[in-house]
Design a protein around this motif. Structure first.
Motif, PDB file in Angstrom:
ATOM      1  N   ASP A   4      -2.421 119.657 -28.408  1.00  0.00           N
ATOM      2  CA  ASP A   4      -2.526 121.113 -28.495  1.00  0.00           C
ATOM      3  C   ASP A   4      -3.976 121.578 -28.582  1.00  0.00           C
ATOM      4  OD1 ASP A   4       0.451 121.647 -30.522  1.00  0.00           O
ATOM      5  OD2 ASP A   4       0.198 121.391 -28.369  1.00  0.00           O
ATOM      6  N   ALA A   5      -4.849 120.760 -29.153  1.00  0.00           N
ATOM      7  CA  ALA A   5      -6.246 121.152 -29.307  1.00  0.00           C
ATOM      8  C   ALA A   5      -6.944 121.272 -27.961  1.00  0.00           C
ATOM      9  CB  ALA A   5      -6.976 120.149 -30.198  1.00  0.00           C
ATOM     10  N   ASP A   6      -6.414 120.586 -26.950  1.00  0.00           N
ATOM     11  CA  ASP A   6      -7.022 120.655 -25.627  1.00  0.00           C
ATOM     12  C   ASP A   6      -6.562 121.872 -24.836  1.00  0.00           C
ATOM     13  OD1 ASP A   6      -8.370 118.276 -26.040  1.00  0.00           O
ATOM     14  OD2 ASP A   6      -6.697 117.073 -25.290  1.00  0.00           O
ATOM     15  N   GLN A   7      -5.534 122.550 -25.307  1.00  0.00           N
ATOM     16  CA  GLN A   7      -5.009 123.702 -24.587  1.00  0.00           C
ATOM     17  C   GLN A   7      -5.731 124.975 -25.017  1.00  0.00           C
ATOM     18  OE1 GLN A   7      -0.815 123.776 -25.351  1.00  0.00           O
ATOM     19  NE2 GLN A   7      -0.402 122.046 -24.029  1.00  0.00           N
ATOM     20  N   ARG A   8      -5.882 125.876 -24.069  1.00  0.00           N
ATOM     21  CA  ARG A   8      -6.499 127.157 -24.340  1.00  0.00           C
ATOM     22  C   ARG A   8      -5.560 127.992 -25.205  1.00  0.00           C
ATOM     23  NH1 ARG A   8      -6.014 131.954 -22.237  1.00  0.00           N
ATOM     24  NH2 ARG A   8      -4.483 131.223 -20.744  1.00  0.00           N
ATOM     25  N   THR A   9      -6.115 128.759 -26.125  1.00  0.00           N
ATOM     26  CA  THR A   9      -5.326 129.624 -26.977  1.00  0.00           C
ATOM     27  C   THR A   9      -4.815 130.816 -26.168  1.00  0.00           C
ATOM     28  OG1 THR A   9      -6.654 129.023 -28.890  1.00  0.00           O
ATOM     29  CG2 THR A   9      -5.380 131.044 -29.063  1.00  0.00           C
ATOM     30  N   ILE A  10      -3.540 131.117 -26.315  1.00  0.00           N
ATOM     31  CA  ILE A  10      -2.937 132.269 -25.639  1.00  0.00           C
ATOM     32  C   ILE A  10      -3.343 133.527 -26.387  1.00  0.00           C
ATOM     33  CG2 ILE A  10      -0.748 133.389 -25.055  1.00  0.00           C
ATOM     34  CD1 ILE A  10       0.466 130.557 -24.805  1.00  0.00           C
ATOM     35  N   ARG A  11      -3.907 134.484 -25.638  1.00  0.00           N
ATOM     36  CA  ARG A  11      -4.325 135.780 -26.212  1.00  0.00           C
ATOM     37  C   ARG A  11      -3.238 136.814 -25.966  1.00  0.00           C
ATOM     38  NH1 ARG A  11      -9.591 137.051 -27.404  1.00  0.00           N
ATOM     39  NH2 ARG A  11      -9.402 139.126 -26.504  1.00  0.00           N
ATOM     40  N   CYS A  12      -2.816 137.496 -27.042  1.00  0.00           N
ATOM     41  CA  CYS A  12      -1.730 138.464 -26.955  1.00  0.00           C
ATOM     42  C   CYS A  12      -2.166 139.810 -27.528  1.00  0.00           C
ATOM     43  CB  CYS A  12      -0.526 138.006 -27.766  1.00  0.00           C
ATOM     44  SG  CYS A  12       0.130 136.400 -27.335  1.00  0.00           S
ATOM     45  N   LEU A  13      -1.747 140.872 -26.877  1.00  0.00           N
ATOM     46  CA  LEU A  13      -1.864 142.216 -27.423  1.00  0.00           C
ATOM     47  C   LEU A  13      -0.459 142.683 -27.739  1.00  0.00           C
ATOM     48  CD1 LEU A  13      -3.291 144.927 -28.061  1.00  0.00           C
ATOM     49  CD2 LEU A  13      -3.058 145.484 -25.625  1.00  0.00           C
ATOM     50  N   VAL A  14      -0.215 143.027 -28.991  1.00  0.00           N
ATOM     51  CA  VAL A  14       1.054 143.618 -29.397  1.00  0.00           C
ATOM     52  C   VAL A  14       0.801 145.113 -29.519  1.00  0.00           C
ATOM     53  CG1 VAL A  14       2.830 143.739 -31.185  1.00  0.00           C
ATOM     54  CG2 VAL A  14       1.820 141.528 -30.565  1.00  0.00           C
ATOM     55  N   ALA A  15       1.508 145.899 -28.715  1.00  0.00           N
ATOM     56  CA  ALA A  15       1.214 147.329 -28.601  1.00  0.00           C
ATOM     57  C   ALA A  15       2.408 148.193 -28.981  1.00  0.00           C
ATOM     58  CB  ALA A  15       0.779 147.656 -27.168  1.00  0.00           C
ATOM     59  N   LYS A  16       2.113 149.262 -29.695  1.00  0.00           N
ATOM     60  CA  LYS A  16       3.081 150.315 -29.988  1.00  0.00           C
ATOM     61  C   LYS A  16       2.680 151.518 -29.149  1.00  0.00           C
ATOM     62  CE  LYS A  16       5.903 150.642 -32.459  1.00  0.00           C
ATOM     63  NZ  LYS A  16       7.359 150.421 -32.290  1.00  0.00           N
ATOM     64  N   VAL A  17       3.564 151.922 -28.263  1.00  0.00           N
ATOM     65  CA  VAL A  17       3.227 152.978 -27.313  1.00  0.00           C
ATOM     66  C   VAL A  17       4.091 154.206 -27.579  1.00  0.00           C
ATOM     67  CG1 VAL A  17       4.821 152.146 -25.540  1.00  0.00           C
ATOM     68  CG2 VAL A  17       2.837 153.471 -24.855  1.00  0.00           C
ATOM     69  N   GLY A  18       3.509 155.378 -27.363  1.00  0.00           N
ATOM     70  CA  GLY A  18       4.253 156.620 -27.517  1.00  0.00           C
ATOM     71  C   GLY A  18       4.369 157.054 -28.969  1.00  0.00           C
ATOM     72  N   LEU A  19       5.354 157.879 -29.229  1.00  0.00           N
ATOM     73  CA  LEU A  19       5.515 158.481 -30.549  1.00  0.00           C
ATOM     74  C   LEU A  19       6.303 157.623 -31.526  1.00  0.00           C
ATOM     75  CD1 LEU A  19       6.196 162.155 -29.433  1.00  0.00           C
ATOM     76  CD2 LEU A  19       4.039 161.120 -30.177  1.00  0.00           C
ATOM     77  N   ALA A  30       3.919 139.882 -34.283  1.00  0.00           N
ATOM     78  CA  ALA A  30       2.496 139.541 -34.335  1.00  0.00           C
ATOM     79  C   ALA A  30       2.261 138.362 -35.280  1.00  0.00           C
ATOM     80  CB  ALA A  30       1.672 140.754 -34.782  1.00  0.00           C
ATOM     81  N   ARG A  31       2.928 138.379 -36.418  1.00  0.00           N
ATOM     82  CA  ARG A  31       2.782 137.265 -37.367  1.00  0.00           C
ATOM     83  C   ARG A  31       3.371 135.982 -36.780  1.00  0.00           C
ATOM     84  NH1 ARG A  31       2.735 137.230 -43.545  1.00  0.00           N
ATOM     85  NH2 ARG A  31       0.886 138.312 -42.860  1.00  0.00           N
ATOM     86  N   ALA A  32       4.527 136.070 -36.137  1.00  0.00           N
ATOM     87  CA  ALA A  32       5.133 134.878 -35.523  1.00  0.00           C
ATOM     88  C   ALA A  32       4.214 134.296 -34.453  1.00  0.00           C
ATOM     89  CB  ALA A  32       6.496 135.232 -34.931  1.00  0.00           C
ATOM     90  N   PHE A  33       3.608 135.166 -33.659  1.00  0.00           N
ATOM     91  CA  PHE A  33       2.675 134.699 -32.633  1.00  0.00           C
ATOM     92  C   PHE A  33       1.454 134.044 -33.269  1.00  0.00           C
ATOM     93  CE2 PHE A  33       3.925 137.733 -28.889  1.00  0.00           C
ATOM     94  CZ  PHE A  33       5.120 137.051 -28.743  1.00  0.00           C
ATOM     95  N   ARG A  34       0.918 134.645 -34.322  1.00  0.00           N
ATOM     96  CA  ARG A  34      -0.230 134.040 -35.016  1.00  0.00           C
ATOM     97  C   ARG A  34       0.149 132.677 -35.589  1.00  0.00           C
ATOM     98  NH1 ARG A  34      -1.206 139.394 -37.332  1.00  0.00           N
ATOM     99  NH2 ARG A  34      -2.842 140.325 -36.078  1.00  0.00           N
ATOM    100  N   ASP A  35       1.324 132.623 -36.229  1.00  0.00           N
ATOM    101  CA  ASP A  35       1.778 131.358 -36.816  1.00  0.00           C
ATOM    102  C   ASP A  35       1.960 130.278 -35.750  1.00  0.00           C
ATOM    103  OD1 ASP A  35       1.742 132.587 -39.283  1.00  0.00           O
ATOM    104  OD2 ASP A  35       3.924 132.768 -39.458  1.00  0.00           O
ATOM    105  N   ALA A  36       2.246 130.704 -34.513  1.00  0.00           N
ATOM    106  CA  ALA A  36       2.418 129.760 -33.403  1.00  0.00           C
ATOM    107  C   ALA A  36       1.075 129.345 -32.795  1.00  0.00           C
ATOM    108  CB  ALA A  36       3.305 130.380 -32.326  1.00  0.00           C
ATOM    109  N   GLY A  37      -0.013 129.905 -33.307  1.00  0.00           N
ATOM    110  CA  GLY A  37      -1.336 129.534 -32.821  1.00  0.00           C
ATOM    111  C   GLY A  37      -1.902 130.457 -31.761  1.00  0.00           C
ATOM    112  N   PHE A  38      -1.231 131.561 -31.488  1.00  0.00           N
ATOM    113  CA  PHE A  38      -1.733 132.522 -30.508  1.00  0.00           C
ATOM    114  C   PHE A  38      -2.800 133.400 -31.169  1.00  0.00           C
ATOM    115  CE2 PHE A  38       2.836 132.847 -28.556  1.00  0.00           C
ATOM    116  CZ  PHE A  38       2.779 131.518 -28.179  1.00  0.00           C
ATOM    117  N   GLU A  39      -3.721 133.887 -30.368  1.00  0.00           N
ATOM    118  CA  GLU A  39      -4.675 134.887 -30.832  1.00  0.00           C
ATOM    119  C   GLU A  39      -4.017 136.244 -30.612  1.00  0.00           C
ATOM    120  OE1 GLU A  39      -9.141 136.506 -29.800  1.00  0.00           O
ATOM    121  OE2 GLU A  39      -8.515 134.550 -29.067  1.00  0.00           O
TER     122      GLU A  39
END
Length: 139
Positions: A4-19, A30-39
């Motif tokens: 896993d250290a050789d793999q590039r970190t996946i970058r994610c934007l979690v967005a809330k759109v609209g009202l 967002a926390r689950a993605f962070r815990d999985a090693g995503f940025e």
């Protein structure tokens, strides 16, 4: 060193759109993605489609997660997809949507470019695995 250290970190934007002001699900994913090693970058509440597109492009994300519960998914999500396309970023960005998306609306969103849709009851493991398997490979 693990494989896993050789793999590039996946970058994610979690967005809330609209009202839509209900952001608990966005924080949970967002926390689950962070815990999985995503940025993970979180947009904050009440973003316009253009603000979401600008953030995704400027941050050069691999994955854009749109959290929407307002029922405006058929209006707001296509605007975001069109904006990504204008920047030639749609093919390089996995777009996933989470929230209350009726089954009848899902095919149109997927045809427009949404890679995955996660509704109530979807597990965090399912979402993480989907992103790992479908995030674009970049050099």
């Amino acid at each position: 060193m693990s494989a896993d250290a050789d793999q590039r970190t996946i970058r994610c934007l979690v967005a809330k759109v609209g009202l839509d002001g209900h952001d608990r699900g966005a924080h949970v994913i967002a926390r689950a993605f962070r815990d999985a090693g995503f940025e993970v970058i979180y947009s904050g509440l009440h973003r316009s489609p253009d603000e979401v597109v600008q953030a995704a492009v400027q941050e050069d994300v691999d994955v854009l997660g749109i959290s929407i519960l307002s029922g405006a998914h058929n209006t707001l999500v296509p605007k975001i997809l069109a904006g990504l396309d204008e920047y030639d970023a749609l093919d390089d960005t996995l777009v996933v949507v989470g929230g209350i998306i009726p089954e009848d609306d899902r095919p149109k969103l997927k045809e427009a470019g949404v890679g995955g849709i996660f509704g109530p009851g979807a597990s965090m493991e399912e979402a993480v695995e989907f992103v790992r398997e479908n995030a674009p490979q970049r050099d």
